[in-house]
Design a protein around this motif. Structure first.
Motif, PDB file in Angstrom:
ATOM      1  N   ASP A 673       0.802  -1.220   0.000  1.00  0.00           N
ATOM      2  CA  ASP A 673       0.000   0.000   0.000  1.00  0.00           C
ATOM      3  C   ASP A 673       0.837   1.274   0.000  1.00  0.00           C
ATOM      4  N   LEU A 674       2.147   1.150  -0.013  1.00  0.00           N
ATOM      5  CA  LEU A 674       3.031   2.320   0.046  1.00  0.00           C
ATOM      6  C   LEU A 674       3.901   2.343  -1.204  1.00  0.00           C
ATOM      7  N   VAL A 675       3.799   3.428  -1.972  1.00  0.00           N
ATOM      8  CA  VAL A 675       4.590   3.570  -3.195  1.00  0.00           C
ATOM      9  C   VAL A 675       5.453   4.815  -3.070  1.00  0.00           C
ATOM     10  N   PRO A 676       6.706   4.661  -2.632  1.00  0.00           N
ATOM     11  CA  PRO A 676       7.588   5.824  -2.489  1.00  0.00           C
ATOM     12  C   PRO A 676       7.861   6.487  -3.829  1.00  0.00           C
ATOM     13  N   VAL A 677       8.188   7.770  -3.769  1.00  0.00           N
ATOM     14  CA  VAL A 677       8.504   8.526  -4.992  1.00  0.00           C
ATOM     15  C   VAL A 677       9.936   9.047  -4.975  1.00  0.00           C
ATOM     16  N   SER A 678      10.643   8.915  -3.843  1.00  0.00           N
ATOM     17  CA  SER A 678      12.019   9.387  -3.764  1.00  0.00           C
ATOM     18  C   SER A 678      12.823   8.476  -2.844  1.00  0.00           C
ATOM     19  N   VAL A 679      14.134   8.499  -3.008  1.00  0.00           N
ATOM     20  CA  VAL A 679      15.019   7.709  -2.161  1.00  0.00           C
ATOM     21  C   VAL A 679      16.242   8.550  -1.805  1.00  0.00           C
ATOM     22  N   GLN A 680      16.630   8.495  -0.548  1.00  0.00           N
ATOM     23  CA  GLN A 680      17.819   9.186  -0.062  1.00  0.00           C
ATOM     24  C   GLN A 680      18.814   8.150   0.455  1.00  0.00           C
ATOM     25  N   LEU A 681      20.088   8.332   0.151  1.00  0.00           N
ATOM     26  CA  LEU A 681      21.154   7.493   0.684  1.00  0.00           C
ATOM     27  C   LEU A 681      21.836   8.269   1.803  1.00  0.00           C
ATOM     28  N   LYS A 682      21.660   7.800   3.034  1.00  0.00           N
ATOM     29  CA  LYS A 682      22.063   8.586   4.201  1.00  0.00           C
ATOM     30  C   LYS A 682      23.495   8.323   4.667  1.00  0.00           C
ATOM     31  N   VAL A 683      24.229   7.484   3.966  1.00  0.00           N
ATOM     32  CA  VAL A 683      25.641   7.285   4.273  1.00  0.00           C
ATOM     33  C   VAL A 683      26.507   7.947   3.216  1.00  0.00           C
ATOM     34  N   SER A 684      26.308   7.570   1.961  1.00  0.00           N
ATOM     35  CA  SER A 684      27.105   8.157   0.881  1.00  0.00           C
ATOM     36  C   SER A 684      26.627   9.539   0.490  1.00  0.00           C
ATOM     37  N   GLY A 685      25.337   9.841   0.744  1.00  0.00           N
ATOM     38  CA  GLY A 685      24.780  11.133   0.353  1.00  0.00           C
ATOM     39  C   GLY A 685      24.504  11.262  -1.122  1.00  0.00           C
ATOM     40  N   LYS A 686      24.625  10.176  -1.881  1.00  0.00           N
ATOM     41  CA  LYS A 686      24.436  10.230  -3.324  1.00  0.00           C
ATOM     42  C   LYS A 686      22.959  10.180  -3.707  1.00  0.00           C
ATOM     43  N   GLN A 687      22.671  10.672  -4.892  1.00  0.00           N
ATOM     44  CA  GLN A 687      21.331  10.634  -5.435  1.00  0.00           C
ATOM     45  C   GLN A 687      21.200   9.427  -6.366  1.00  0.00           C
ATOM     46  N   LYS A 689      18.203   6.918  -8.714  1.00  0.00           N
ATOM     47  CA  LYS A 689      16.887   6.898  -9.348  1.00  0.00           C
ATOM     48  C   LYS A 689      16.049   5.762  -8.780  1.00  0.00           C
ATOM     49  N   LEU A 690      14.774   6.009  -8.619  1.00  0.00           N
ATOM     50  CA  LEU A 690      13.837   5.006  -8.119  1.00  0.00           C
ATOM     51  C   LEU A 690      12.877   4.648  -9.250  1.00  0.00           C
ATOM     52  N   ASP A 691      12.786   3.367  -9.580  1.00  0.00           N
ATOM     53  CA  ASP A 691      11.881   2.894 -10.625  1.00  0.00           C
ATOM     54  C   ASP A 691      10.707   2.148  -9.997  1.00  0.00           C
ATOM     55  N   VAL A 692       9.515   2.420 -10.497  1.00  0.00           N
ATOM     56  CA  VAL A 692       8.312   1.751 -10.017  1.00  0.00           C
ATOM     57  C   VAL A 692       7.742   0.927 -11.150  1.00  0.00           C
ATOM     58  N   SER A 693       7.557  -0.384 -10.894  1.00  0.00           N
ATOM     59  CA  SER A 693       7.018  -1.265 -11.910  1.00  0.00           C
ATOM     60  C   SER A 693       6.126  -2.294 -11.241  1.00  0.00           C
ATOM     61  N   SER A 694       4.856  -2.305 -11.661  1.00  0.00           N
ATOM     62  CA  SER A 694       3.884  -3.232 -11.082  1.00  0.00           C
ATOM     63  C   SER A 694       3.859  -3.041  -9.566  1.00  0.00           C
ATOM     64  N   SER A 695       4.090  -4.095  -8.796  1.00  0.00           N
ATOM     65  CA  SER A 695       4.032  -3.989  -7.337  1.00  0.00           C
ATOM     66  C   SER A 695       5.418  -3.913  -6.705  1.00  0.00           C
ATOM     67  N   TRP A 696       6.426  -3.521  -7.498  1.00  0.00           N
ATOM     68  CA  TRP A 696       7.787  -3.459  -7.001  1.00  0.00           C
ATOM     69  C   TRP A 696       8.401  -2.098  -7.288  1.00  0.00           C
ATOM     70  N   ILE A 697       9.267  -1.659  -6.397  1.00  0.00           N
ATOM     71  CA  ILE A 697      10.113  -0.503  -6.650  1.00  0.00           C
ATOM     72  C   ILE A 697      11.558  -0.992  -6.670  1.00  0.00           C
ATOM     73  N   THR A 698      12.363  -0.380  -7.541  1.00  0.00           N
ATOM     74  CA  THR A 698      13.728  -0.849  -7.736  1.00  0.00           C
ATOM     75  C   THR A 698      14.702   0.314  -7.644  1.00  0.00           C
ATOM     76  N   VAL A 699      15.800   0.070  -6.929  1.00  0.00           N
ATOM     77  CA  VAL A 699      16.864   1.056  -6.754  1.00  0.00           C
ATOM     78  C   VAL A 699      18.188   0.366  -7.059  1.00  0.00           C
ATOM     79  N   ARG A 700      19.082   1.077  -7.718  1.00  0.00           N
ATOM     80  CA  ARG A 700      20.409   0.543  -8.015  1.00  0.00           C
ATOM     81  C   ARG A 700      21.458   1.412  -7.325  1.00  0.00           C
TER      82      ARG A 700
END
Length: 713
Positions: A673-687, A689-700
């Motif tokens: 029931d939760l579909v995030p729209v952003s992702v933060q990396l709190k150790v490296s501080g890097k940006q 991309k977050l991909d949303v597909s079907s019932s999964w979200i993917t981050v590389r």
């Protein structure tokens, strides 16, 4: 209730996240520099300190005649100085105690307060006498010490790392123990350790209750004289096998504690760094996720050789700390001695503590996302493990912990008494050789499966009652269709390190028609095993997945050929229950063998069985190189993921010298029931991309050095 370090209206135990302990030595009053320690508190961002007060050594001018004062104390009130300076800094203060031994003078005054063997001889070490937990030393003298410290200094509470008294290896025969045990059980104290003696088994359970009785007594005293928020907290070790040596009932402590002080300072020879995230999960499991759980983290050298004043290697300390934080542990630095010549140790904690402060909003008020429960109990450790708990209980437990961590399968430890309460969160229960179970625990497992849950169990699970006696029937037969024959074949007990040990040179035979759990083994018809199997008679629900190849000579090589290539003895069985869940049984002790050897084939079997039982419905999938510990949480409208890189970090003996960065890592999380729209990396501080597909979200993520914290919202 939410916890917030900035909310001054909350009691101290709900808003104090970062802790520091200086374990004073007897000569610290001579050279302790309080101004230096105040600066260190600021650098480490601590909100509370733990410092020695009384008990085995007093660091204040006690008026209790028999309380031994530190050799270098003189006219100084060192504990009082620490309290004053800590209060000036706005810090909570816990008075550290150690109450399990006293001086010759004390013994001479009250010989009946101390541990004696059945011949009446006192137990001593280094000139100190061990106090008995059932004597007036605990019942009267220690309450007087608590009252004196509260009246003079008003600490927020007390800790004590030796509150459980002497270990199980000593049966105290003092008059207090004899009288109390007789009243509780109607029996005389056992003369020695003997699991066939009903009195000894009763003594084991009674010994647990005596410790909890003192826990309640001390908290009654601190509440009466210090107020309802003045807590007596003891200290606990989160390893469910190790704690049985000291009769610490983790479940009972968890149910009583508003904050749990965990004394588990480093990894050991069996459990790697992943143990520390497990510590947090296990203790939160018994106390709740709204309870803060600080853990003492050593800055001195521990391992094959320990050096109290030597600095722990910085990467060793850091990885242990971040693993604990990933499991919901609050950091707590620990130094032995207020004056140090090896000042390198003071560089270890500040970077981690500062990062913790910056990110504390993501580290509390959250719940784990996991649908797999790994079941444990101290009854199993006691009454099945008995004198060999490491072999019978610790190795199977560690085998599953490592296999699940390595496969990046989220799981939570579940106490066997809590199965019914946790069932609605879980799809799979794992019973790792949980041989000794109560009728109620077995009933909870049956209800879980009958409601559609899946079950993975191993070895002797549920074949013994709560006292470790063989059951006349198998309580899980109705859901599994199997009946144990109480026969064992193969290598039983501790396996010799001699590589030619005959009984351990055995294998699994894989059939032509492969079960999904055997995926990845297409190029082999056998798998190395090295353990023992429990013979069972299988009914309709479960079918054999693989069979047993008995042992044969390994040396000399000319004689190393299979004598009996085929048997009908099942080593793994699988099937589906009518309610819809899946059931997998390891008749062979794969969990124990993997815990001992870390042979990848065995770990893959364990992980494959859990993935199959979960019908591939796991909340997260992490692809990429490395040994990664992944902990996923839900916090309101956020998902929070810790990834700790343990690659190359678990060689033991030894110390972590270098991080081995790994990547790229692809992370897929089921959204529900939760579909995030952003992702933060709190150790490296890097940006990223977050991909949303079907019932999964993917981050590389391109690379992880020691750890990363992902906040998805």
């Amino acid at each position: 209730m939410a916890i917030d370090s900035n909310d001054s209206k909350l009691p101290w135990y709900r808003r104090t996240f970062r802790w520091g302990q200086t374990n004073l030595t007897e000569m610290d009053p001579v050279g302790c520099d309080m101004s230096w320690w105040k600066q260190y508190w600021r650098e480490t961002r601590v909100q509370g300190v733990i410092v020695n007060a009384g008990g085995i050594v007093a660091y204040y001018p006690s008026q209790l005649e028999l309380q031994y004062r530190a050799k270098g104390l003189g006219d100084r009130d060192l504990f009082g100085e620490w309290v004053t300076e800590a209060r000036n800094e706005g810090l909570a203060v816990l008075a550290r105690m150690d109450i399990n031994r006293a001086t010759q003078e004390f013994y001479d005054a009250h010989p009946d307060w101390f541990v004696v063997n059945r011949h009446g001889e006192p137990l001593t070490t280094d000139g100190r006498y061990f106090s008995c937990i059932n004597s007036d030393y605990y019942k009267e003298f220690i309450p007087e010490v608590l009252k004196e410290i509260i009246a003079a200094y008003g600490p927020d509470g007390f800790t004590d790392n030796s509150w459980t008294g002497v270990s199980r290896s000593n049966i105290c025969h003092c008059e207090h123990c004899r009288r109390k045990f007789k009243a509780a059980s109607g029996l005389e104290l056992p003369a020695a350790s003997d699991w066939n003696d009903p009195a000894y088994r009763q003594w084991i359970k009674w010994s647990y209750s005596c410790r909890i009785e003192n826990w309640d007594l001390f908290n009654k005293v601190t509440a009466q004289y210090g107020g309802s928020d003045c807590l007596w907290l003891g200290m606990v070790n989160a390893n469910p096998v190790k704690t049985h040596a000291s009769f610490c009932d983790l479940k009972e402590v968890g149910e009583r504690s508003k904050i749990i002080m965990c004394d588990h300072q480093s990894r050991d020879t069996l459990n790697g760094f992943e143990q520390n995230s497990l510590n947090g999960y296990l203790l939160h499991g018994v106390a709740g996720w709204d309870v803060i759980i600080p853990e003492s983290m050593a800055n001195y050298i521990r391992g094959e050789r320990s050096f109290r004043q030597g600095s722990s290697p910085p990467k060793e300390t850091r990885l242990w700390m971040v693993e604990g934080i990933a499991g919901g542990i609050s950091p707590w630095y620990h130094h032995v001695g207020a004056v140090q010549e090896d000042r390198r140790q003071f560089d270890n904690a500040p970077p981690v503590m500062q990062w913790h402060e910056e990110n504390e909003a993501y580290l509390y008020n959250r719940l784990p996302v996991a649908n797999v429960g790994l079941v444990w109990s101290q009854e199993n450790t006691e009454f099945y493990g008995r004198e060999d708990a490491d072999e019978k209980v610790a190795l199977p437990w560690h085998g599953f912990v490592r296999a699940l961590t390595r496969a990046r399968i989220p799981f939570v430890p579940v106490h066997a008494d809590h199965i019914a309460n946790e069932a609605h969160r879980l799809d799979v229960l794992i019973l790792p050789n949980l041989a000794a179970m109560t009728d109620a625990q077995c009933q909870s497992v049956r209800q879980f499966v009958e409601a559609g849950g899946s079950l993975v169990f191993t070895g002797a699970t549920a074949t013994l009652d709560e006292w470790g006696e063989v059951r006349s029937g198998f309580p899980l037969e109705s859901i599994t269709g199997i009946q144990p024959l109480h026969q064992v074949a193969g290598a039983v007990g501790k396996v010799s390190s001699n590589w030619a040990f005959y009984e351990a040179h055995n294998y699994f035979r894989l059939p032509g028609d492969r079960h999904p759990v055997l995926a990845g083994f297409e190029k082999t018809d056998i798998l190395p095993f090295g353990g023992h199997i429990h013979r069972v008679q299988a009914g309709g629900q479960l079918k054999a997945v693989a069979t047993y190849i008995p042992s044969y000579p390994i040396y000399p090589p000319e004689f190393s050929w299979v004598r009996e290539p085929q048997t009908d003895i099942p080593v793994m069985l699988a099937g589906e229950h009518a309610a819809g869940g899946r059931i997998f049984y390891f008749a062979g002790d794969v969990d124990r063998c993997y815990g001992r050897t870390h042979l990848p084939d065995l770990g893959d079997l364990l992980a494959n069985a859990v993935q199959w039982a979960a019908s591939e419905q796991l909340p997260i999938q992490v692809d990429g190189p490395g040994y990664l510990d992944c902990k996923l949480y839900r916090q309101d409208n956020r998902l929070i993921l810790h990834i700790v890189n343990l690659s190359g970090a678990n060689q033991n003996p030894g110390y972590l010298e270098e991080y081995l960065p790994v990547g790229p890592i692809t992370i897929s999380i089921r959204t529900d029931d939760l579909v995030p729209v952003s992702v933060q990396l709190k150790v490296s501080g890097k940006q990223v991309k977050l991909d949303v597909s079907s019932s999964w979200i993917t981050v590389r993520i391109e690379s992880i050095t020691d750890h990363e914290l992902l906040v998805l919202e």
